[in-house]
Design an enzyme around this catalytic site. Structure first.
Site, PDB file in Angstrom:
ATOM      1  N   TYR A 137      59.432  26.243  19.815  1.00 41.11           N
ATOM      2  CA  TYR A 137      60.068  25.655  18.628  1.00 41.11           C
ATOM      3  C   TYR A 137      60.754  26.668  17.730  1.00 41.11           C
ATOM      4  O   TYR A 137      61.210  26.329  16.639  1.00 41.11           O
ATOM      5  CB  TYR A 137      59.030  24.839  17.833  1.00 41.11           C
ATOM      6  CG  TYR A 137      58.638  23.586  18.576  1.00 41.11           C
ATOM      7  CD1 TYR A 137      58.109  23.664  19.848  1.00 41.11           C
ATOM      8  CD2 TYR A 137      58.830  22.330  18.024  1.00 41.11           C
ATOM      9  CE1 TYR A 137      57.766  22.531  20.558  1.00 41.11           C
ATOM     10  CE2 TYR A 137      58.488  21.186  18.724  1.00 41.11           C
ATOM     11  CZ  TYR A 137      57.952  21.299  19.988  1.00 41.11           C
ATOM     12  OH  TYR A 137      57.615  20.175  20.683  1.00 41.11           O
ATOM     13  N   LYS A 187      48.470  26.540  29.621  1.00 44.57           N
ATOM     14  CA  LYS A 187      48.845  26.396  31.033  1.00 44.57           C
ATOM     15  C   LYS A 187      48.893  27.811  31.589  1.00 44.57           C
ATOM     16  O   LYS A 187      49.945  28.307  32.009  1.00 44.57           O
ATOM     17  CB  LYS A 187      50.209  25.681  31.110  1.00 44.57           C
ATOM     18  CG  LYS A 187      50.661  25.323  32.507  1.00 44.57           C
ATOM     19  CD  LYS A 187      49.892  24.176  33.106  1.00 44.57           C
ATOM     20  CE  LYS A 187      50.317  23.946  34.544  1.00 44.57           C
ATOM     21  NZ  LYS A 187      49.461  22.985  35.254  1.00 44.57           N
ATOM     22  N   ASP A 220      47.720  19.864  31.411  1.00 46.14           N
ATOM     23  CA  ASP A 220      47.834  18.645  32.233  1.00 46.14           C
ATOM     24  C   ASP A 220      46.466  17.981  32.400  1.00 46.14           C
ATOM     25  O   ASP A 220      46.332  16.758  32.291  1.00 46.14           O
ATOM     26  CB  ASP A 220      48.509  18.933  33.586  1.00 46.14           C
ATOM     27  CG  ASP A 220      48.006  20.198  34.262  1.00 46.14           C
ATOM     28  OD1 ASP A 220      47.235  20.958  33.639  1.00 46.14           O
ATOM     29  OD2 ASP A 220      48.374  20.439  35.429  1.00 46.14           O
ATOM     30  N   ASP A 244      52.384  19.350  20.340  1.00 45.32           N
ATOM     31  CA  ASP A 244      53.238  18.220  20.005  1.00 45.32           C
ATOM     32  C   ASP A 244      52.925  17.049  20.950  1.00 45.32           C
ATOM     33  O   ASP A 244      52.812  15.898  20.533  1.00 45.32           O
ATOM     34  CB  ASP A 244      54.709  18.647  20.138  1.00 45.32           C
ATOM     35  CG  ASP A 244      55.661  17.667  19.493  1.00 45.32           C
ATOM     36  OD1 ASP A 244      55.192  16.677  18.897  1.00 45.32           O
ATOM     37  OD2 ASP A 244      56.882  17.880  19.586  1.00 45.32           O
ATOM     38  N   ASP A 248      50.260  13.338  20.260  1.00 46.86           N
ATOM     39  CA  ASP A 248      50.718  11.945  20.364  1.00 46.86           C
ATOM     40  C   ASP A 248      49.747  11.141  21.233  1.00 46.86           C
ATOM     41  O   ASP A 248      49.460   9.973  20.964  1.00 46.86           O
ATOM     42  CB  ASP A 248      52.135  11.869  20.945  1.00 46.86           C
ATOM     43  CG  ASP A 248      53.197  11.947  19.842  1.00 46.86           C
ATOM     44  OD1 ASP A 248      52.874  12.461  18.755  1.00 46.86           O
ATOM     45  OD2 ASP A 248      54.333  11.478  20.061  1.00 46.86           O
TER      46      ASP A 248
HETATM   47 MG    MG Z   1      55.886  14.858  17.700  1.00 47.16          MG
END
Ligand code: MG
Ligand code: NAI
Length: 376
Positions: A137, A187, A220, A244, A248
């Protein structure tokens, strides 16, 4: 002397102003009940303001810097090209104010429906801490031969030891006040360079926190452990992009956009922290009175915890949970109450002090309040 906090309020676009106005009504009640005051300054920001003036974060940066905390609604409008506000306002604020830790509680509250069959509130009470200023980001990258069959796109992910350390150290401290388990999510088998740095920092800092048990899960694998066995997790710390995505997933497990909330914490006291529901501006339902304000009100609770008003934070959380548990649905007309009615009910419960604290034992908000708040 009465405790006083200065708060910058950014209602934003769409349902942002509707849910923030509920949160402010609840704040009035919390002040009346719990003996503190706030000085509030409201700022125009978001798509509407941008279209009128062209102004982004830079226009308000210096003024916001003086606030003890920022309460944020949501931004976005189909008329503004995607990316302009996300990068020019939200990412800019996180970076300029070094809001290094994005804290997202994943808590299934009693009476709130979850899509995961048989999941109970006792099994789902964790916190995800997402590194909030680095990783993919930072927005660095380049494109070569754009628009041709030979197009090359490079997108960089930046990881600094200092950036990782501050968020990992915060996560250890958070775990120390909770169930004392910290899980690193990454990861490391593929993203070896960044993964090794994260693992090294967790191992090194872990020596300072021998009481905290350290665990590791690939991102994962996290996508099946999180919905199926959330009880495995207490505090999860992770990189910006992975955070991020898995937050969710966390929001879905805990009942969705109506309830999920977040804090963007500056950890060194150099600038204010920011508190927001995780949903966007929901232009499809703006103005209909069917938005659930709970996410925004719970972000107010996180803000109060951060400002050292732990008792008020717990009371706001308890009142929100009590009202949420009685709703037939968490969004839309099926909720049975309008946005404003839900806000008023929660505010009334906070004012009367009648919400049952038993609904939220071992509150996360209490834990947050116990951590050093940055700007008191
Ligand atoms: Mg988001
Ligand atoms: P969204 O979160 O605004 O809406 C997704 C869906 O959930 C919509 O159907 C909406 O009606 C519903 N919804 C959202 N919050 C709700 C609530 N509190 N109660 C009931 N229903 C609710 O996401 P979407 O549609 O992808 O984005 C809309 C705009 O918001 C875009 O411009 C986007 O860029 C922006 N956005 C801004 C964010 C922020 O300010 N932090 C975060 C996410 C999106």
């Amino acid at each position: 002397m009465t405790r006083s906090h200065s708060i910058a309020v950014l209602p934003g676009d769409g349902i942002g102003p509707e849910v923030v106005s509920c949160a402010l009504q609840v704040l009035d009640a919390a002040e009346a009940r719990h003996g503190f005051t706030t000085e509030r300054r409201e700022y125009a920001a978001g798509a509407g303001h941008y279209l009128e003036t062209g102004e982004l974060f830079a226009a308000v940066e210096e003024e916001l810097r003086d606030a003890d905390a920022i309460l944020f609604g949501s931004m976005g409008d189909p008329r503004v090209t995607p990316g302009i506000l996300e990068r020019g306002f939200i990412l800019e604020m996180r970076q300029r104010f070094q809001q290094a830790a994005n804290v997202r509680p994943v808590r299934l509250y009693p009476g709130v429906p979850t899509p995961i069959a048989d999941l109970t509130p006792e099994r789902c009470e964790l916190v995800i801490v997402r590194e909030n200023t680095e990783g993919a980001y930072v927005g660095r990258g380049s494109t070569v031969h754009a628009g041709t069959p030979h197009a090359v796109a490079m997108q960089e992910s930046l990881n600094t030891r200092a950036g990782i350390e501050r968020v990992v150290d915060f996560s250890f401290r958070l775990a120390l006040g909770r169930r004392r388990r910290l899980t690193l999510c990454h990861k490391t088998n593929i993203l070896v360079a960044a993964g090794q740095l994260w693992q090294q920092v967790v191992a090194e800092l872990g020596e300072r926190y021998p009481e905290v048990e350290v665990d590791y899960v690939h991102v994962d694998a996290m996508c099946f452990h999180l919905p199926l066995t959330p009880e495995r997790f207490d505090v999860v710390v992770t990189d910006n992009l992975f955070g991020d995505i898995i937050t969710d997933l966390g929001a879905v497990i805990q009942g969705g956009l109506g309830v999920a909330t977040s804090a963007n914490l500056n950890l060194d006291g150099t600038a204010p922290s920011m508190f927001e529901a995780i949903h966007g501006s929901a232009p499809d339902i703006a103005g209909t009175g069917t938005a659930n304000p709970a996410g925004a009100i719970l972000s107010l609770a996180l803000m109060l915890g951060h400002l050292g008003e732990g008792e008020a934070a717990r009371a706001v959380e308890a009142a929100t949970v009590e009202v949420l548990g009685g709703l037939p649905a968490l969004a839309g007309p099926a909720m049975g109450l309008s946005t404003g009615e839900i806000g008023s009910r929660i505010a009334d419960l906070v004012r009367s002090g009648e919400a049952s604290a038993e609904l939220v034992p071992d509150s996360l908000l209490g834990t947050l309040a116990a951590l050093p708040a940055s700007r008191r």
